[in-house]
Scaffold this motif. Sequence first.
Motif, PDB file in Angstrom:
ATOM      1  N   ASP A 159       0.808  -1.217   0.000  1.00 21.43           N
ATOM      2  CA  ASP A 159       0.000   0.000   0.000  1.00 21.43           C
ATOM      3  C   ASP A 159       0.849   1.280   0.000  1.00 21.43           C
ATOM      4  OD1 ASP A 159       0.958   0.152   2.605  1.00 21.43           O
ATOM      5  OD2 ASP A 159      -1.001  -0.082   3.549  1.00 21.43           O
ATOM      6  N   GLY A 160       2.168   1.131   0.068  1.00 24.56           N
ATOM      7  CA  GLY A 160       3.053   2.290   0.018  1.00 24.56           C
ATOM      8  C   GLY A 160       3.234   3.013   1.332  1.00 24.56           C
ATOM      9  N   GLN A 161       2.723   2.454   2.418  1.00 28.82           N
ATOM     10  CA  GLN A 161       2.865   3.041   3.753  1.00 28.82           C
ATOM     11  C   GLN A 161       3.442   1.990   4.692  1.00 28.82           C
ATOM     12  OE1 GLN A 161       2.017   6.295   4.626  1.00 28.82           O
ATOM     13  NE2 GLN A 161       1.632   6.605   2.452  1.00 28.82           N
ATOM     14  N   ILE A 162       4.556   2.298   5.315  1.00 29.45           N
ATOM     15  CA  ILE A 162       5.135   1.348   6.267  1.00 29.45           C
ATOM     16  C   ILE A 162       4.492   1.595   7.629  1.00 29.45           C
ATOM     17  CG2 ILE A 162       7.236   0.593   7.448  1.00 29.45           C
ATOM     18  CD1 ILE A 162       8.767   1.269   4.875  1.00 29.45           C
ATOM     19  N   GLY A 163       3.697   0.615   8.043  1.00 30.09           N
ATOM     20  CA  GLY A 163       3.014   0.685   9.326  1.00 30.09           C
ATOM     21  C   GLY A 163       3.307  -0.563  10.133  1.00 30.09           C
ATOM     22  N   PRO A 164       2.535  -0.798  11.190  1.00 31.75           N
ATOM     23  CA  PRO A 164       2.780  -1.940  12.070  1.00 31.75           C
ATOM     24  C   PRO A 164       2.761  -3.298  11.350  1.00 31.75           C
ATOM     25  CG  PRO A 164       1.196  -0.444  13.074  1.00 31.75           C
ATOM     26  CD  PRO A 164       1.439   0.050  11.681  1.00 31.75           C
ATOM     27  N   LYS A 165       1.867  -3.466  10.383  1.00 33.89           N
ATOM     28  CA  LYS A 165       1.796  -4.742   9.667  1.00 33.89           C
ATOM     29  C   LYS A 165       3.048  -4.974   8.822  1.00 33.89           C
ATOM     30  CE  LYS A 165      -3.209  -4.997   9.556  1.00 33.89           C
ATOM     31  NZ  LYS A 165      -4.425  -4.950   8.735  1.00 33.89           N
ATOM     32  N   THR A 166       3.516  -3.936   8.165  1.00 40.85           N
ATOM     33  CA  THR A 166       4.734  -4.073   7.368  1.00 40.85           C
ATOM     34  C   THR A 166       5.926  -4.337   8.278  1.00 40.85           C
ATOM     35  OG1 THR A 166       3.873  -2.615   5.646  1.00 40.85           O
ATOM     36  CG2 THR A 166       6.259  -2.951   5.689  1.00 40.85           C
ATOM     37  N   LEU A 167       6.014  -3.610   9.386  1.00 43.77           N
ATOM     38  CA  LEU A 167       7.129  -3.824  10.312  1.00 43.77           C
ATOM     39  C   LEU A 167       7.120  -5.245  10.869  1.00 43.77           C
ATOM     40  CD1 LEU A 167       7.129  -0.386  12.166  1.00 43.77           C
ATOM     41  CD2 LEU A 167       8.823  -1.206  10.499  1.00 43.77           C
ATOM     42  N   ALA A 168       5.940  -5.768  11.155  1.00 50.08           N
ATOM     43  CA  ALA A 168       5.833  -7.153  11.635  1.00 50.08           C
ATOM     44  C   ALA A 168       6.257  -8.127  10.540  1.00 50.08           C
ATOM     45  CB  ALA A 168       4.406  -7.445  12.093  1.00 50.08           C
ATOM     46  N   ALA A 169       5.870  -7.859   9.292  1.00 49.46           N
ATOM     47  CA  ALA A 169       6.261  -8.720   8.173  1.00 49.46           C
ATOM     48  C   ALA A 169       7.771  -8.678   7.953  1.00 49.46           C
ATOM     49  CB  ALA A 169       5.518  -8.308   6.904  1.00 49.46           C
ATOM     50  N   VAL A 170       8.369  -7.498   8.128  1.00 45.20           N
ATOM     51  CA  VAL A 170       9.831  -7.368   8.016  1.00 45.20           C
ATOM     52  C   VAL A 170      10.503  -8.203   9.094  1.00 45.20           C
ATOM     53  CG1 VAL A 170      11.777  -5.765   8.305  1.00 45.20           C
ATOM     54  CG2 VAL A 170       9.839  -5.118   6.858  1.00 45.20           C
ATOM     55  N   GLU A 171      10.020  -8.068  10.331  1.00 46.12           N
ATOM     56  CA  GLU A 171      10.603  -8.822  11.443  1.00 46.12           C
ATOM     57  C   GLU A 171      10.492 -10.323  11.196  1.00 46.12           C
ATOM     58  OE1 GLU A 171       9.830  -9.417  16.202  1.00 46.12           O
ATOM     59  OE2 GLU A 171       9.324  -7.480  15.301  1.00 46.12           O
ATOM     60  N   GLU A 172       9.339 -10.769  10.743  1.00 41.32           N
ATOM     61  CA  GLU A 172       9.124 -12.195  10.461  1.00 41.32           C
ATOM     62  C   GLU A 172      10.047 -12.666   9.330  1.00 41.32           C
ATOM     63  OE1 GLU A 172       5.524 -14.777   8.574  1.00 41.32           O
ATOM     64  OE2 GLU A 172       4.982 -13.377  10.187  1.00 41.32           O
TER      65      GLU A 172
END
Length: 174
Positions: free
Chosen positions: A110-123
């Motif tokens: 979606d072009g916005q780094i939010g909590p879901k993206t950060l969690a996906a990065v961590e995973e």
Amino acid sequence: MKKNWERSFSEMLKHEGGFVNHPRDPGGMTNLGVTKRVWEAYTGSPASETEMRSLTPAKVKPLYKHNYWDAVRGDELPSGVDFSVFDFCVNSGPGRAAKTLQYVVGSKPDGQIGPKTLAAVEEFVEKHDAAFLIEEYNDARLSFLHSLSTWGTFGRGWNRRVEGTRKLSLELKD
């Protein structure tokens, strides 16, 4: 990571250089990587060529922190990944940098780094490691840049930039 902002800023400036106004560059008049349009939006007033030529690292640093580093949540990304995403953000905009990260880690682009993206990065990093994410991200960045109509004019420089970013990002990773 928060500790990488200062170094990321100074390393990014090495890629950006000084004043340019290349006729084939869609960004137009640019100094230290800041286009006239971006500078005018940031300051809220028109900028002359003289003003653009007089930009200094100290003047543009708050713009880079706010418009680019903070826009991609650089302080919250893994070390090394932060620099790769920040440098792409500067080169192609926060939305493109975020969507590329989201694509690589399998998050909704979606072009916005939010909590879901950060969690996906961590995973993703837990599953593969930060070096693999850095490699995949920079490969995706290069693929995007190669697809642009201006690749013939700027491709060699972009390729050098991405490879330099990849190398430093791998050095920075924890």
